[in-house]
Design a protein around this motif. Structure first.
Motif, PDB file in Angstrom:
ATOM      1  N   ALA A 164       0.934   4.136  -2.848  1.00  0.00           N
ATOM      2  CA  ALA A 164       0.696   5.540  -2.481  1.00  0.00           C
ATOM      3  C   ALA A 164       1.823   6.431  -2.997  1.00  0.00           C
ATOM      4  N   ASP A 181       0.826  -1.216   0.000  1.00  0.00           N
ATOM      5  CA  ASP A 181       0.000   0.000   0.000  1.00  0.00           C
ATOM      6  C   ASP A 181       0.855   1.258   0.000  1.00  0.00           C
ATOM      7  N   ALA A 182       1.935   1.238   0.778  1.00  0.00           N
ATOM      8  CA  ALA A 182       2.799   2.411   0.846  1.00  0.00           C
ATOM      9  C   ALA A 182       3.469   2.693  -0.494  1.00  0.00           C
ATOM     10  N   GLU A 183       3.912   1.640  -1.180  1.00  0.00           N
ATOM     11  CA  GLU A 183       4.556   1.821  -2.481  1.00  0.00           C
ATOM     12  C   GLU A 183       3.557   2.341  -3.518  1.00  0.00           C
ATOM     13  N   GLN A 191       0.746   9.623   3.301  1.00  0.00           N
ATOM     14  CA  GLN A 191       0.277   8.260   3.563  1.00  0.00           C
ATOM     15  C   GLN A 191       1.414   7.264   3.421  1.00  0.00           C
ATOM     16  N   CYS A 192       2.238   7.452   2.398  1.00  0.00           N
ATOM     17  CA  CYS A 192       3.374   6.566   2.162  1.00  0.00           C
ATOM     18  C   CYS A 192       4.366   6.632   3.315  1.00  0.00           C
ATOM     19  N   TYR A 244      -1.042  11.607  -0.571  1.00  0.00           N
ATOM     20  CA  TYR A 244      -0.490  10.279  -0.839  1.00  0.00           C
ATOM     21  C   TYR A 244       0.949  10.145  -0.365  1.00  0.00           C
ATOM     22  N   ALA A 276       3.499   4.990   6.701  1.00  0.00           N
ATOM     23  CA  ALA A 276       3.493   3.533   6.815  1.00  0.00           C
ATOM     24  C   ALA A 276       4.608   3.024   7.701  1.00  0.00           C
ATOM     25  N   ASP A 288      12.232   5.947   0.947  1.00  0.00           N
ATOM     26  CA  ASP A 288      11.796   6.952   1.926  1.00  0.00           C
ATOM     27  C   ASP A 288      12.244   8.342   1.506  1.00  0.00           C
TER      28      ASP A 288
END
Length: 409
Positions: free
Chosen positions: A294, A290-292, A316-317, A313, A320, A330
């Motif tokens: 986003a 999900d993070a990727e 949100q990433c 987004y 995580a 990151d």
């Protein structure tokens, strides 16, 4: 005579010490670029023997610092030719006669474990950190294994592993700013994956080519490469893989400013992603969570000029969490967030977030990271001087990545 790579390395190291400056293999007349074809690695191999010869030559040319592979720009025809050749290729034979010792499962296990270590270092420290060590390992153990004797089943597994390793070499070269070399590694990795009859890995390599094409500004080619990956795996790709193919297409068309096509591709990506079962995925795509996803949305909306949604987004990433395993990712997400703040007219917050990115990236050696910072610097300059920007520049000079931005100006 041409000395072996390790001997040539000792010679230039001695010369460098004596002359108190860096001496390259080319400076010492020890590079073998004059003997190499200009298109080395750019031609998709029609048979396995050609592929093995091309990739082993390419590894050695890389170690020799041959200008023919290190210099120059990417070739758009090489992307289209390779993708078309792969789409039309029939199942290949692996009847290459090995001349070396027998290769067994234990050899492949050791090879895979070693490549995994290089992949971890790439994610944590950037492609420039251990790239040359990876190439040296491939030029020695990789070459030995490719020329060894093995059963058809073992050989196909070996070819898949070497294809993944060459894909890693491509990513690390790309991350180091060696784009012509990276493209050659991508093409040869694709040929090895096809020889291994590993269609999912091959499509993922096309997907990676798309990523590079977007980065170097070849957006239409990038979109087509992502579409070729999807088309070539219809009915066999997992939903996670298909979602990533759509995400790469979205990244490309967002850079073109085509909001309709981007929104459509992202909608398809979400639909596929919601169907995924990570247990069905190959190991090498399980990072795409999900993070990727986003993070991909954040990039797209930043490029489409939608800073508020890009902020959502990217946040949100980053929210995580993580243990530093994917430090470079990151960094990228943090820079997208900084760009989003800047696009929203929040220069002070943008500078604050960019400084956070510099702290994250202090251990990274990555030309791509420097490129993200250079784009931010250009956007910040376009806003005009302010106390926030002056304070940022003053603090940023203490970070190694920013020094590289300044050195390139």
């Amino acid at each position: 005579m041409q000395p072996r790579a390790d001997t040539a390395g000792l010679i230039v190291a001695t010369l460098s010490k004596a002359m108190r400056r860096a001496i390259t293999l080319a400076d010492a007349g020890l590079a073998s670029s004059a003997k190499l074809p200009l298109n080395l690695g750019l031609t998709y191999p029609e048979v396995l023997a050609e592929g093995v010869e091309a990739v082993t030559q390419l590894w050695q040319a890389d170690l020799d610092e041959a200008s023919v592979v290190l210099k120059g720009s990417v070739s758009s025809p090489a992307w289209s030719d390779a993708s078309l050749a792969w789409l039309l290729a029939a199942s290949s034979s692996v009847d290459l006669a090995g001349r070396g010792p027998h290769v067994g499962e234990s050899d492949i296990t050791r090879f895979r474990a070693t490549i995994d270590l290089f992949a971890q270092m790439d994610n944590r420290f950037g492609g420039e950190h251990a790239r040359r060590s990876l190439i040296h390992y491939l030029a020695t153990d990789g070459t030995r294994l490719l020329h060894g004797q093995a059963s058809e089943r073992t050989r196909r597994r070996l070819l898949s592993e070497v294809a993944e390793a060459t894909l890693l070499a491509a990513w690390m070269s790309y991350d180091s700013g060696l784009h012509s070399l990276a493209q050659r590694y991508f093409v040869q990795a694709l040929g090895l994956a096809q020889a291994a009859d590993n269609r999912l890995l091959a499509a993922s390599i096309l997907d990676a080519m798309s990523h590079q094409a977007t980065f170097v500004g070849r957006y239409r080619e990038a979109a087509n490469l992502a579409r070729a990956a999807r088309q070539g795996t219809t009915g066999v790709a997992t939903p996670t893989l298909t979602a990533h193919f759509y995400a790469m297409e979205a990244r490309a068309v967002a850079r073109l400013g085509d909001a309709v096509a981007c929104d459509r591709a992202l909608a398809h990506a979400v639909r596929e992603f919601e169907r995924r079962n990570p247990d069905d995925d190959p190991e090498w795509i399980r990072y795409f969570d999900d993070a990727e996803l986003a993070a991909e949305f954040g990039h797209c909306f930043r490029d489409l000029g939608r800073p508020a949604v890009a902020n959502q987004y990217a946040t949100q990433c980053l929210g995580a969490g993580g243990d530093g395993t994917y430090l470079r990712s990151d960094f990228f997400a943090t820079m997208v967030l900084a760009d989003a703040h800047l696009g929203a007219g929040e220069a002070e917050q943008a500078c604050f977030v960019a400084l956070d990115a510099l702290k994250i990236g202090e251990q990274l050696r990555s030309a791509r990271c420097v490129s993200y910072l250079r784009e931010f610097s250009d956007r910040l300059a376009a806003v005009g001087k302010s106390p926030a920007s002056e304070g940022f520049h003053e603090q940023a000079t203490g970070f190694s990545l920013w020094q590289q931005v300044l050195d390139g100006q």
